[in-house]
Design a protein around this motif. Structure first.
Motif, short mmCIF file in Angstrom:
data_model
loop_
_atom_site.label_atom_id
_atom_site.label_comp_id
_atom_site.label_asym_id
_atom_site.label_seq_id
_atom_site.Cartn_x
_atom_site.Cartn_y
_atom_site.Cartn_z
N GLY A 176 0.79 -1.23 0.00
CA GLY A 176 0.00 0.00 0.00
C GLY A 176 0.82 1.27 0.00
O GLY A 176 0.28 2.36 0.16
N GLY A 224 -7.40 -0.97 1.36
CA GLY A 224 -7.33 0.19 2.23
C GLY A 224 -8.04 1.38 1.63
O GLY A 224 -8.75 1.26 0.61
N TYR A 226 -7.47 5.39 0.28
CA TYR A 226 -6.41 6.22 -0.28
C TYR A 226 -6.95 7.61 -0.64
O TYR A 226 -8.13 7.77 -0.96
CB TYR A 226 -5.84 5.60 -1.56
N PHE A 277 -3.52 6.82 -7.34
CA PHE A 277 -3.35 6.65 -5.91
C PHE A 277 -2.18 7.51 -5.42
O PHE A 277 -1.05 7.34 -5.87
CB PHE A 277 -3.09 5.18 -5.57
N ARG A 280 -1.84 6.40 1.00
CA ARG A 280 -2.72 5.48 1.74
C ARG A 280 -3.09 6.13 3.08
O ARG A 280 -2.22 6.56 3.83
CB ARG A 280 -2.02 4.15 1.98
#
Length: 310
Positions: A176, A224, A226, A277, A280
């Motif tokens: 991540g 997760g 982000y 992305f 995180r």
């Protein structure tokens, strides 16, 4: 950038050229250093700068059980290569016919006859031809025969002596750590896909999301939440992004990517969007109550807004 899909697509007399060959998965900073060098060689010697790459990782055909997931799709790879300023990319279909071509014949057919190579740039561990029999020494010998130079490039190693590689970037995405992956890639990890109808749970909670089809392009990072960006038709929007199977609810597909565009509601159904992305925010959590989930989602959105505003 011109894109040639297969040897037959290259026009006769295309060269002379300066060429580099590789998988170029992710088109990361190591790849970009090689491409920058080949462009400089081409500019100095009045050559065309060319990347030769493949429509899949050769391991997908030769050893599927050992083949890693690609960082980017072929379409994404070609777009990234196009952003480097290279003159042309030759995309070769890696099939049984190509895999069986002897090393010397590969050089003669691809580099000499098709591209008119005058300079070739490769890494120290470069292998080619049937069963990977060709190495740098053979390539240098063939260069003397066919009239091209061979330059071996050093690895790019920005941190602790470890070279930038697609393998390292996959490890970071599996953790991540998209911020570190971005530094190695030179661009944010991005997933592209069609927005499809979901269970509309996000809308019920006050956070309507764009749900990407499971058949999206690009390697999805660890489960997760982000902070990132959603791009639709060239317009970029700040977003909070959820990745995972959403353990609070039953029946959610594995590795679902859902992007909540901050502070606006868009009709994105059936649109092809890019989801980048950036950072995180947290791992995936199973909540015992819906109010707790909503409170946490408000916190996620606030943190995403702050991060993306910097």
């Amino acid at each position: 950038m011109k894109t040639f899909k297969g040897l037959d697509a290259v026009p006769e007399g295309f060269g002379p050229s300066a060429v580099t060959i590789g998988k170029f998965d992710g088109v990361h900073n190591g790849h970009r250093a090689v491409i920058d060098r080949i462009r400089r060689i081409a500019a100095a010697d009045d050559l065309r700068s060319v990347v030769v790459t493949f429509d899949r990782n050769p391991l997908a055909l030769l050893a599927p059980d050992k083949c890693p997931d690609p960082l980017v799709s072929v379409r994404q790879k070609l777009e990234l290569l196009g952003s480097t300023g290279i003159d042309a990319t030759l995309l070769l279909p890696f099939d049984r016919a190509l895999a069986s071509v002897p090393a010397t014949e590969f050089v003669e057919r691809v580099l000499v006859d098709t591209l008119g190579a005058k300079a070739v740039l490769v890494g120290r561990d470069f292998r080619y031809g049937a069963r990977g029999a060709g190495d740098v020494k053979l390539l240098q010998d063939l260069g003397h025969t066919f009239g091209f130079t061979v330059e071996v490039v050093d690895d790019v190693a920005p941190e602790d002596g470890r070279r930038v590689s697609s393998t390292w970037i996959r490890e970071l995405l599996a953790e991540g750590d998209v911020r570190h992956a971005t530094r190695l890639l030179g661009h944010a990890p991005t997933v592209s896909g069609i927005v499809v109808h979901g269970a509309k749970r996000g809308r019920e909670l006050g956070f309507p999301t764009a749900n990407l089809t499971p058949e999206s392009e690009g390697l999805i990072p660890a489960d997760g939440v982000y902070a990132g960006w959603l791009t639709d038709a060239g317009t970029r929007y700040p977003a909070a992004i959820s990745v995972g199977d959403n353990p609070t609810f039953e029946g959610v597909p594995k590795k679902q990517v859902e992007a909540y565009v901050l502070d606006r509601e868009l009709d994105l159904y059936d649109h092809v969007v890019d989801v980048e992305f950036v950072e995180r925010l947290r791992g995936m959590v199973a909540f015992t109550s819906i109010p707790d989930l909503i409170e946490t989602m408000h916190g996620d959105v606030d943190r995403a807004r702050e991060l993306l505003a910097d």
